[in-house]
Design an enzyme around this catalytic site. Structure first.
Site, PDB file in Angstrom:
ATOM      1  N   CYS A  73      -4.993   2.578  -3.605  1.00  0.00           N
ATOM      2  CA  CYS A  73      -3.738   3.101  -3.010  1.00  0.00           C
ATOM      3  C   CYS A  73      -2.575   2.139  -3.239  1.00  0.00           C
ATOM      4  CB  CYS A  73      -3.889   3.394  -1.517  1.00  0.00           C
ATOM      5  SG  CYS A  73      -5.178   4.574  -1.163  1.00  0.00           S
ATOM      6  N   GLN A 114      -4.409  -5.556   6.772  1.00  0.00           N
ATOM      7  CA  GLN A 114      -5.417  -6.458   6.185  1.00  0.00           C
ATOM      8  C   GLN A 114      -5.345  -7.863   6.773  1.00  0.00           C
ATOM      9  OE1 GLN A 114      -7.793  -5.372   4.360  1.00  0.00           O
ATOM     10  NE2 GLN A 114      -7.015  -3.394   3.648  1.00  0.00           N
ATOM     11  N   LYS A 127     -10.570  -1.183  10.475  1.00  0.00           N
ATOM     12  CA  LYS A 127     -10.798  -2.309   9.563  1.00  0.00           C
ATOM     13  C   LYS A 127     -11.171  -3.571  10.341  1.00  0.00           C
ATOM     14  CE  LYS A 127      -7.282  -0.652   6.311  1.00  0.00           C
ATOM     15  NZ  LYS A 127      -8.050   0.011   5.263  1.00  0.00           N
ATOM     16  N   HIS A 153       0.865  -1.181   0.000  1.00  0.00           N
ATOM     17  CA  HIS A 153       0.000   0.000   0.000  1.00  0.00           C
ATOM     18  C   HIS A 153       0.904   1.234   0.000  1.00  0.00           C
ATOM     19  CE1 HIS A 153      -2.702   2.955   1.959  1.00  0.00           C
ATOM     20  NE2 HIS A 153      -3.708   2.195   1.558  1.00  0.00           N
ATOM     21  N   ASP A 194       3.168  -4.840   8.013  1.00  0.00           N
ATOM     22  CA  ASP A 194       1.932  -4.084   7.879  1.00  0.00           C
ATOM     23  C   ASP A 194       0.792  -5.104   7.975  1.00  0.00           C
ATOM     24  OD1 ASP A 194      -0.381  -2.966   6.908  1.00  0.00           O
ATOM     25  OD2 ASP A 194       0.535  -2.016   5.158  1.00  0.00           O
TER      26      ASP A 194
HETATM   27  N1  C6P Z   1      -6.287   0.299   2.933  1.00  0.00           N
HETATM   28  C1  C6P Z   1      -8.133   0.018   1.389  1.00  0.00           C
HETATM   29  O1  C6P Z   1      -9.230   0.335   0.921  1.00  0.00           O
HETATM   30  P1  C6P Z   1      -5.081   3.443   7.233  1.00  0.00           P
HETATM   31  O2  C6P Z   1      -5.674   4.251   6.097  1.00  0.00           O
HETATM   32  O3  C6P Z   1      -3.966   4.173   7.915  1.00  0.00           O
HETATM   33  O4  C6P Z   1      -6.099   2.890   8.167  1.00  0.00           O
HETATM   34  O5  C6P Z   1      -4.435   2.132   6.548  1.00  0.00           O
HETATM   35  C2  C6P Z   1      -3.491   2.243   5.507  1.00  0.00           C
HETATM   36  C3  C6P Z   1      -3.231   0.900   4.917  1.00  0.00           C
HETATM   37  C4  C6P Z   1      -1.986   0.338   5.050  1.00  0.00           C
HETATM   38  N2  C6P Z   1      -1.714  -0.892   4.601  1.00  0.00           N
HETATM   39  C5  C6P Z   1      -2.635  -1.649   3.998  1.00  0.00           C
HETATM   40  C6  C6P Z   1      -2.289  -3.034   3.550  1.00  0.00           C
HETATM   41  C7  C6P Z   1      -3.936  -1.126   3.838  1.00  0.00           C
HETATM   42  O6  C6P Z   1      -4.864  -1.876   3.254  1.00  0.00           O
HETATM   43  C8  C6P Z   1      -4.241   0.186   4.275  1.00  0.00           C
HETATM   44  C9  C6P Z   1      -5.585   0.787   4.043  1.00  0.00           C
HETATM   45  C10 C6P Z   1      -7.623   0.744   2.622  1.00  0.00           C
HETATM   46  O7  C6P Z   1      -7.477  -0.898   0.916  1.00  0.00           O
HETATM   47  C11 C6P Z   1      -7.770   2.219   2.477  1.00  0.00           C
HETATM   48  S1  C6P Z   1      -6.713   2.900   1.243  1.00  0.00           S
END
Ligand code: C6P
Length: 406
Positions: free
Chosen positions: A364, A202, A225, A121, A199
């Protein structure tokens, strides 16, 4: 006993309609819905307990502090951290990754290397690019094959004494690919002294996480999430590493002493929690952990995998559909395009008219889209409350989109 109707009854929002149709919410990788238990805890904090934490000797402040620290211990257990003070409250994965990249600045110098992967991401790419700009270090990127699988031979080639950081996700948000992080960590430990960052944005909503068994140095994820409010997240870091590295933000709460001659820092976790935290959100994150533990993480994962299996099979019964990523290596996400339909948002808009929420676009993860030479995909992502009937509706919606756009 896994009772899907009982689980759904805990999410009031699932009863609403969108565009005159019952909501089918399949955008859980972006953010999940929140069960009533989480909303009640959050609401109760503001109606009955609201006070700043770790500051006051008055009763409300003490009660709020106790609740937040209880939540920290629930999360400690949730990820099997050795100590509760290794659990730092953040506002999400993005903040966690930026924090780590910032506090590692002094540890890197020109020509050192940071290894990430093509599946990251943007929030696991850009903070490292910024760190490279600050230090002169270089980014090396593990490539993927046409099935979205990481080419770990390259990791073997990349790892050396120059490697200072290896940062990868456990599950790709764009494709749902589950990465072999155990293997990545083992290789990294064997061939370098690099810090290992995972990370878990997910994976935490779906998997059992054991940071001690993984033997990673850092593990970050977002609360929103995994059924908790937005603006919540966790950074796990090993005690000795967090103790050694400098703070991120300066301000209240993170100091031991402060004078114009200099400042000394508080112990963990407060050294990394400057300013007033999101107390209500952090307490509600503990309630989200309770919600997940009550169902059982293995049950959650089994249900979501069954949904994925069904969605994959039903979608592939249609003609002219391309699903991205190796099926056997995926979880919780089906990312696809209709052959001949260049714009994924056109499909998303048709589905939305039918009450079906999916995400479209690059998610993203522009490098992944560039790899496949596409602008974006349609992504359906699952949570514990989704049903097989909802997948049938998605498939009907896709058929309709094919007719309208084909
Ligand atoms: N992905 C998606 O629709 P935040 O925005 O800080 O809570 O998470 C960022 C982030 C970092 N790593 C991974 C693997 C992610 O999936 C995400 C967030 C969302 O896929 C919003 S872009």
């Amino acid at each position: 006993m896994f009772d899907i109707q009982e689980i759904r009854s805990q999410f009031t929002i699932l009863n609403r309609e969108v565009n005159g149709k019952p909501l089918v919410y399949l955008d859980n990788a972006a953010t999940s819905q929140k069960p009533n238990s989480v909303l009640e805890v959050w609401n109760q904090y503001y109606t009955d307990l609201n006070a700043n934490v770790h500051r006051g000797i008055h009763t409300l402040s003490q009660l709020a502090t106790e609740e937040m620290e209880l939540s920290r211990r629930k999360i400690q257990k949730f990820i099997n951290a050795k100590h509760d003070f290794e659990v730092i409250f953040t506002k999400g994965t993005t903040e966690g990754l930026n924090l780590i990249a910032y506090i590692l600045t002094q540890k890197l110098k020109k020509d050192d290397e940071i290894i990430i992967s093509y599946l990251e991401h943007h929030s696991n790419i850009v903070p490292w690019q910024l760190l490279c700009e600050r230090t002169g270090a270089k980014l090396r990127v593990i490539p993927i094959d046409e099935n979205g699988i990481l080419q770990l031979d390259y990791l073997d080639q990349f790892l050396s004494e120059k490697t200072k950081v290896v940062s990868v996700n456990q599950v790709s948000n764009a494709l749902g690919i589950v990465n072999p992080i155990e293997e990545i960590i083992a290789k990294t430990r064997k061939n370098s002294n690099a810090y290992v960052v995972i990370d878990g944005a997910q994976s935490a909503p779906h998997f059992t996480i054991d940071v001690q068994k993984l033997n990673c140095d850092f593990f970050v994820f977002s609360g929103h999430k995994m059924y908790a409010p937005m603006g919540t997240g966790i950074l796990y870091g090993k005690q000795e590493i967090l103790e050694e590295l400098p703070p991120f933000h300066g301000g209240g709460e993170m100091i031991a002493t402060c004078s114009f001659d200099g400042t000394t820092y508080a112990g963990l976790p407060f050294k990394y929690e400057a300013g007033t935290p999101n107390v209500g959100g952090n307490i509600a994150l503990g309630a989200a952990v309770d919600f997940m533990e009550k169902i059982g993480r293995q049950n959650i994962q089994n249900h979501e995998n069954a949904l994925l299996e069904y969605a994959q099979r039903k979608l592939l019964e249609l003609e002219n559909i391309k699903i991205y990523g190796e099926k056997a290596k995926r979880t919780g996400v089906v990312s696809f395009n209709l052959v001949g339909v260049g714009i994924s948002s056109d499909v998303g808009m048709i589905l939305d008219k039918m009450g079906i929420a999916v995400r479209t676009g690059h998610h993203c993860t522009q490098p992944i889209m560039n790899f496949f030479n596409i602008a974006g995909t349609v992504r359906a992502s699952f949570a514990v409350y989704n049903t097989f009937e909802e997948i049938d509706k998605l498939v009907e919606g896709v058929k309709k989109a094919q007719k309208m756009l084909g």
